[in-house]
Write an enzyme that holds these catalytic residues in place. Structure first.
Site, PDB file in Angstrom:
ATOM      1  N   GLN A  10       0.832  -1.201   0.000  1.00 56.51           N
ATOM      2  CA  GLN A  10       0.000   0.000   0.000  1.00 56.51           C
ATOM      3  C   GLN A  10       0.864   1.248   0.000  1.00 56.51           C
ATOM      4  O   GLN A  10       1.898   1.305   0.675  1.00 56.51           O
ATOM      5  CB  GLN A  10      -0.909  -0.026   1.231  1.00 56.51           C
ATOM      6  N   SER A  94       4.260  -6.211   2.887  1.00 59.63           N
ATOM      7  CA  SER A  94       2.940  -6.135   3.499  1.00 59.63           C
ATOM      8  C   SER A  94       1.889  -6.772   2.581  1.00 59.63           C
ATOM      9  O   SER A  94       1.936  -7.980   2.330  1.00 59.63           O
ATOM     10  CB  SER A  94       2.605  -4.677   3.828  1.00 59.63           C
ATOM     11  N   LEU A  95       0.963  -5.975   2.064  1.00 57.94           N
ATOM     12  CA  LEU A  95      -0.015  -6.472   1.101  1.00 57.94           C
ATOM     13  C   LEU A  95       0.659  -7.262  -0.025  1.00 57.94           C
ATOM     14  O   LEU A  95       0.123  -8.258  -0.533  1.00 57.94           O
ATOM     15  CB  LEU A  95      -0.774  -5.275   0.515  1.00 57.94           C
ATOM     16  N   ARG A 119      -9.272  -8.021   4.121  1.00 51.99           N
ATOM     17  CA  ARG A 119      -8.175  -7.568   4.984  1.00 51.99           C
ATOM     18  C   ARG A 119      -8.177  -6.054   5.121  1.00 51.99           C
ATOM     19  O   ARG A 119      -8.041  -5.505   6.221  1.00 51.99           O
ATOM     20  CB  ARG A 119      -6.846  -8.058   4.395  1.00 51.99           C
ATOM     21  N   HIS A 206       0.379  -2.929  10.966  1.00 47.71           N
ATOM     22  CA  HIS A 206       1.520  -3.719  11.457  1.00 47.71           C
ATOM     23  C   HIS A 206       1.944  -3.356  12.878  1.00 47.71           C
ATOM     24  O   HIS A 206       3.125  -3.196  13.172  1.00 47.71           O
ATOM     25  CB  HIS A 206       2.706  -3.605  10.488  1.00 47.71           C
ATOM     26  N   GLN A 255       1.513 -11.641  10.293  1.00 51.07           N
ATOM     27  CA  GLN A 255       1.943 -10.428   9.578  1.00 51.07           C
ATOM     28  C   GLN A 255       1.095  -9.214   9.942  1.00 51.07           C
ATOM     29  O   GLN A 255       1.573  -8.083   9.941  1.00 51.07           O
ATOM     30  CB  GLN A 255       1.871 -10.692   8.068  1.00 51.07           C
TER      31      GLN A 255
END
Length: 449
Positions: A10, A94-95, A119, A206, A255
């Site tokens: 992102q 991440s994503l 998510r 996170h 995660q």
């Protein structure tokens, strides 16, 4: 050359992303349409036309980036033809870990975009607007950032602030309650950080404030078929490669509240011999981070036709041997200071069809004699006749896939993959393809050298 594929997260989104590739390549448009249909429509229009504020909403951003990344990956596989090779590792920021899993064959594109839409929605709803914040701390060692967060928590009892992304040795992102993040920024500046930049995000990703997301996401991921990846995927939460499909869901859930260990991820690739990283998806952020983490790595961003052309020319030259900084020799192909020649797999005369001195074929099946050397038939579509395409070094006609394999596990034992064909290795040969040899050797006329 040893490759890794990485996928952005992102923040890389922008209105119009993927559009040029979709207009130039039907495979890209098909992937984007597939993702759009999986979400009931509307995503593609938002990606191409905006408005930007709607695209920035986490529930839209995440599936949009994954869709573009998947489209780029499909086009890359198709256009590389015989030159395509699976990477030694996949990883995503991440994503981007979901994009990596889709590219590695662990989950379908449809399941991937549905999972990250959920998510994104869960993340957006986990913390009320205005209560959370994130900031990038620049020019400060990661360990000192971690210590500053601990000090800030002492002054803000009950509040959360934690490292969220270890992006590079000089950049660590923190996340948590807004007041605690402000306190941590002040501590970092007081102790010598060059800059602290608040990030315009909708939630503190996170960090432990995201824990309400995990049970909801577990239910979504539990309904998805997870397969073994075709190469190891380095997980954000552990910075370790994983090929066990039974561990994937747990790693994705961890995660959510764990820091993205990107520095360690790239270091893991480098220590395992990776020298070239291809960033697949919108933007060039990861390519820049890769170079900051390890200046010895080459990084290529691919998001549009221009980037695709560069990476096809400089990375996916199957059957070619390339040298940096050399002047083009006869028959050589120069590419930004690199000269590429067809690799030699033994000497030959004429058309290579006649037996050699030992009575064996001069060139093995699916090779041709070129300028006195046995080489693969093709390194790209241009090396084949009109109507043929190059696949795993073999010119295929009329869409028929003459190449039946890309690696040994595509074949049934005791056969092994010999440049596109499943063959039984003759007893007189010690190897039938590079895959039968140690990493530092190549298979040349049946001998690892």
């Amino acid at each position: 050359m040893k490759l890794a594929f990485v996928f952005p997260g992102q923040g890389s989104q922008y209105v119009g992303m993927g559009q040029a590739l979709a207009e130039a390549f039907p495979a890209a448009r098909a992937a984007l349409d597939e993702a759009d249909a999986a979400l009931g429509g509307g995503l593609l229009k938002l990606m191409f036309e905006g408005p930007e504020d709607d695209l920035r909403r986490t529930a839209n951003t995440q599936p949009a980036i994954l869709a573009v990344s998947a489209a780029v990956h499909r086009v890359l596989m198709r256009e590389a033809g015989g030159g395509f090779q699976f990477p030694a590792f996949y990883a995503g920021h991440s994503l981007g870990e979901y994009s990596a899993l889709v590219a590695a064959g662990s989950m379908s594109l449809q399941d991937g975009v549905r999972a990250v839409r959920a998510r994104g929605t869960f993340m957006q709803d986990a913390v009320p607007a205005g209560e959370g914040a994130m900031a990038a701390i620049l020019g400060f060692e990661p360990q000192r950032v971690k210590e500053a967060c601990a000090e800030a928590r002492e002054h803000e009892p009950g509040k959360v602030v934690e490292p969220a992304n270890y992006n590079s040795p000089e950049q660590t992102v923190i996340a948590g309650h807004a007041a605690a993040v402000d306190r941590a920024i002040a501590v970092c500046k007081a102790k010598g950080a060059k800059r602290a930049v608040p990030l315009p995000v909708s939630a503190p990703f996170h960090c432990s404030l995201m824990s309400p997301v995990q049970p909801k996401l577990a239910e979504v991921l539990g309904g998805i078929q997870i397969k073994q990846p075709n190469a190891p995927v380095i997980a954000n939460a552990t910075a370790e490669p994983n090929t066990d499909p039974a561990r994937i869901v747990a790693l994705l859930l961890t995660q959510v509240t764990a820091a993205v260990r990107w520095v360690e991820t790239i270091q893991k690739m480098a220590v395992n011999g990776v020298d070239t990283v291809v960033e697949i998806g919108p933007g060039k952020v990861l390519s820049g981070l890769v170079r900051r983490i390890d200046k010895g790595l080459r990084a290529y961003p691919v998001e549009d036709p221009a980037g695709l052309s560069t990476v096809l020319r400089e990375v996916f030259a199957y059957g070619l041997e390339c040298v940096d900084g050399a002047a083009p020799a006869d028959g050589g192909v120069a590419a930004k200071g690199r000269t590429c020649q067809f690799q030699s797999f033994g000497d030959c005369e004429g058309d290579g069809m006649q037996p050699g001195p030992d009575g064996q074929p001069q060139c093995l099946d699916s090779y041709r004699c070129r300028d006195g050397h046995c080489t693969v038939q093709c390194a790209g579509h241009k090396d084949c006749k009109e109507g043929e395409v190059c696949k795993v070094g073999i010119c295929n006609r009329g869409g028929k896939a003459v190449a039946s394999c890309t690696e040994n596990r595509d074949c049934i034992y005791p056969e092994s993959c010999y440049y596109g064909q499943c063959v039984t290795r003759p007893a007189s040969l010690r190897c039938s393809s590079d895959l039968d040899c140690p990493a530092e050797n190549r298979c040349i006329n049946g001998v690892c050298q």
